[in-house]
Design a protein around this motif. Structure first.
Motif, PDB file in Angstrom:
ATOM      1  N   SER A   1       0.864  -1.185   0.000  1.00 38.10           N
ATOM      2  CA  SER A   1       0.000   0.000   0.000  1.00 38.10           C
ATOM      3  C   SER A   1       0.893   1.224   0.000  1.00 38.10           C
ATOM      4  N   THR A   2       0.281   2.383  -0.183  1.00 37.01           N
ATOM      5  CA  THR A   2       1.048   3.627  -0.160  1.00 37.01           C
ATOM      6  C   THR A   2       0.861   4.380   1.136  1.00 37.01           C
TER       7      THR A   2
ATOM      8  N   GLU B   1       3.298   7.222   5.063  1.00 34.53           N
ATOM      9  CA  GLU B   1       2.673   7.494   3.779  1.00 34.53           C
ATOM     10  C   GLU B   1       3.742   7.784   2.740  1.00 34.53           C
ATOM     11  N   MET B   2       3.548   7.259   1.535  1.00 37.75           N
ATOM     12  CA  MET B   2       4.450   7.550   0.425  1.00 37.75           C
ATOM     13  C   MET B   2       3.923   8.756  -0.329  1.00 37.75           C
TER      14      MET B   2
ATOM     15  N   ARG C   1       1.599  10.217  -3.967  1.00 35.18           N
ATOM     16  CA  ARG C   1       1.105   8.857  -4.096  1.00 35.18           C
ATOM     17  C   ARG C   1       1.362   8.254  -5.478  1.00 35.18           C
TER      18      ARG C   1
ATOM     19  N   PRO D   1       6.019   8.207  -5.833  1.00 34.89           N
ATOM     20  CA  PRO D   1       6.617   8.585  -4.553  1.00 34.89           C
ATOM     21  C   PRO D   1       8.105   8.914  -4.642  1.00 34.89           C
TER      22      PRO D   1
ATOM     23  N   ILE E   1       9.042   8.337   1.780  1.00 36.60           N
ATOM     24  CA  ILE E   1       8.101   7.714   2.682  1.00 36.60           C
ATOM     25  C   ILE E   1       8.167   8.519   3.969  1.00 36.60           C
TER      26      ILE E   1
ATOM     27  N   TRP F   1       5.344  -2.176  -1.460  1.00 41.38           N
ATOM     28  CA  TRP F   1       4.737  -1.353  -2.512  1.00 41.38           C
ATOM     29  C   TRP F   1       5.384  -1.643  -3.859  1.00 41.38           C
TER      30      TRP F   1
END
Length: 572
Positions: free
Chosen positions: A258-259, A286-287, A290, A293, A296, A537
């Motif tokens: 996931s991001t 969170e990257m 989105r 990216p 992170i 990811w």
């Protein structure tokens, strides 16, 4: 924690004797700047990742001496033929180094690294020789040294002190308590909005949700239906649309990336023989951006609760955290994709991920994850250390040999081979400690500390011999006895010589470990969990499994080299 807490578990260890698990490539080497003045310790294995441009970059950052140091360590710390033969009855540094390397090679239970090559060490050497196809005579000569160096690189000493021995993949993250998950439960009556819901929705889609779930961050009917369908397909009961521990475990097992994500880890550790130390670490990652990216971001919202009249130096503390932690990136050495690992603490007036009580203090107080002090004498290290706990990292001081190896990926070091003062035997010192610490002695804490200091005891082989003599003569573990007999606020310097501490940020700056002088500050292992989110990811995005953690300057150089190589490679 700079303060102590408790956890369960004692390591079963043979005296003079054997072993441990998994192998990896985390050994120490040259030091270069990782950005913002934080040094990065290069591993000899990093040489395998560098082409000519990377070598030039390392030379510029660390100089030719740094590069030469890596080359020497890559060869195992010197030509095997230059090492003394070690056999039963041998003692000293070479004997201790063999014990280290046997432990790193997987001897179980691990040998006590005491520099005394006795029957158990001899038996461990024979087992290693058998596994390597050598003559199993228990004598460590040139061939056995060569195989030990190949399996467990490093060891020995140089001008900076002792070099570590690679013992496997480091695992510095606090392990969740049994029956808990690092993911919040998502669903009706539980978490229904925010990053955890977005993470769930993205992972359901990657797991094949049909129709795909809109990624809104809000738990709705479509999300509930997708969770129910996933639970049914994976035999998870009840299939009620609530993402519980079993549901998250099944999603994670499928490698769904996931991001964005939310982590709430309830973990415990053992420090200084005291168990059940721990906390719940909460953060959001969170990257960003989105769609493509470049970083992170790890976010921790802190609710500072100052004592009356105390002003929180928020900007200064956050500056210490970011200057210390924001120095690494993860690079895909095939695609050239680089994501900076960025830690972003914030202050909130209520709620948040962690409440930290802020006291004025007097310069002698000991901070922990819940209590920080304005007058801390070394806030530039203390605050980033405690922040490490907020993102789930364990302490790396006053560990058992096995726990030290697990958390650092390095075998327990040789350390000090003799007492710092005098020539008392281990048996004599053990007897003095036992007598001084008896509960009938009202001054036992001061008296026991005086014994430890009078002999100049430091972490390492000699102190392990003292601990073995104590166990042999009194039938109890020395550290366990000190925890039981000495008041908690007086134990630290008494038990310290009989444990192991790293010289990293998650170690302790009140002691000067003789075991790992090459290691300083934040290490790659400390950001490994966040790198794993990127790997997941990348896997979901069908990117090559070629991710490496490096200081930001090196990561960006490697990324540039990979992109240039890709641009120059003819399309088939």
């Amino acid at each position: 924690m700079r303060g102590r807490a408790r956890a369960d578990g004692r390591s079963a260890r043979r005296q003079d004797g054997s072993g441990r698990p998994a192998r990896s490539t985390a050994r120490q080497g040259a030091t270069t700047s990782g950005g913002a003045g934080v040094p990065h310790v290069w591993r000899p294995s990093d040489l395998d990742l560098l082409d000519a441009s990377g070598v030039v970059a390392l030379q510029r950052l660390g100089g030719n001496a740094a590069l030469s140091s890596l080359v020497v360590q890559r060869q195992g710390g010197g030509a095997p033929g230059s090492r003394p033969t070690v056999r039963r009855g041998s003692s000293g540094e070479a004997a201790a180094m063999v014990q280290q390397k046997l432990n790193a090679a997987g001897e179980t239970p691990s040998l006590v690294v005491d520099g005394q090559f006795g029957a158990l060490s001899q038996a461990a050497a024979r087992r290693f020789q058998t596994a390597q196809g050598l003559v199993a005579d228990g004598v460590v000569g040139p061939l056995t040294w060569g195989r030990l160096d190949s399996v467990a690189a490093g060891g020995g000493r140089d001008a900076q002190g002792e070099r570590s021995v690679d013992a496997g993949d480091a695992n510095p993250v606090g392990q969740p308590r049994a029956g808990t998950s690092i993911h919040p439960t998502v669903g009706t009556g539980q978490t229904t909005s925010g990053p955890a819901v977005e993470e769930l929705q993205e992972k359901l889609n990657l797991a094949g949700a049909t129709p795909p779930v809109p990624v809104t961050g809000s738990y709705d009917a479509a999300t509930s239906q997708a969770v129910t369908a996933f639970q049914t397909a994976n035999n998870i009961t009840p299939a009620d649309g609530v993402a519980n521990n079993a549901t998250w475990a099944a999603l994670d097992a499928q490698g769904a990336g996931s991001t964005i994500g939310r982590v709430e880890r309830d973990w415990r550790e053992v420090v200084g023989g005291v168990g059940n130390i721990g906390m719940t670490s909460r953060y959001t990652w969170e990257m960003l951006p989105r769609d493509a990216p470049t970083q992170i971001q790890v976010r921790v919202a802190i609710n500072f609760n100052p004592d009356p009249g105390v002003t929180v130096p928020t900007a200064q503390w956050f500056g210490f955290i970011q200057n210390t932690w924001n120095n690494y990136a993860i690079v895909n050495t095939q695609t050239g994709t680089v994501l900076d690992i960025d830690f972003a603490p914030s202050a909130v007036a209520s709620g948040g991920d962690r409440t930290v009580n802020v006291h004025l203090g007097d310069g002698t107080d000991r901070a922990d994850a819940d209590n920080w002090f304005v007058l801390d004498p070394d806030p530039a290290n203390t605050v980033p250390h405690e922040f490490g706990h907020l993102v789930g990292l364990r302490d790396e001081y006053q560990q058992t040999a096995d726990d030290y190896q697990t958390v650092t990926g390095e075998a327990a070091p040789v350390g000090a081979l003799t007492p710092g003062t005098g020539n008392a035997t281990p048996t004599q010192i053990a007897t003095q400690i036992e007598q001084a610490s008896r509960t009938t002695n009202p001054t036992r804490a001061a008296d026991t500390l005086a014994v430890v200091r009078s002999h100049g005891l430091q972490q390492g082989a000699f102190s392990q011999r003292v601990a073995q003599a104590y166990q042999r003569d009194f039938g109890r573990g020395l550290v366990d006895d000190m925890v039981a007999r000495i008041p908690a606020n007086r134990q630290f310097f008494i038990v310290d010589p009989f444990t192991y501490s790293s010289a990293s940020l998650m170690g302790d700056n009140r002691v000067a470990p003789v075991n790992a002088p090459h290691e300083h500050g934040v290490q790659p292992r400390h950001v490994s969990e966040f790198a794993e989110y990127v790997r997941d990811w990348g896997r979901a995005s069908n990117m090559p499994e070629a991710w490496e953690v490096h200081p930001r300057p090196i990561a960006h150089i490697l990324g540039l080299v990979a992109r240039m190589r890709s641009a120059l490679t003819p399309t088939p």
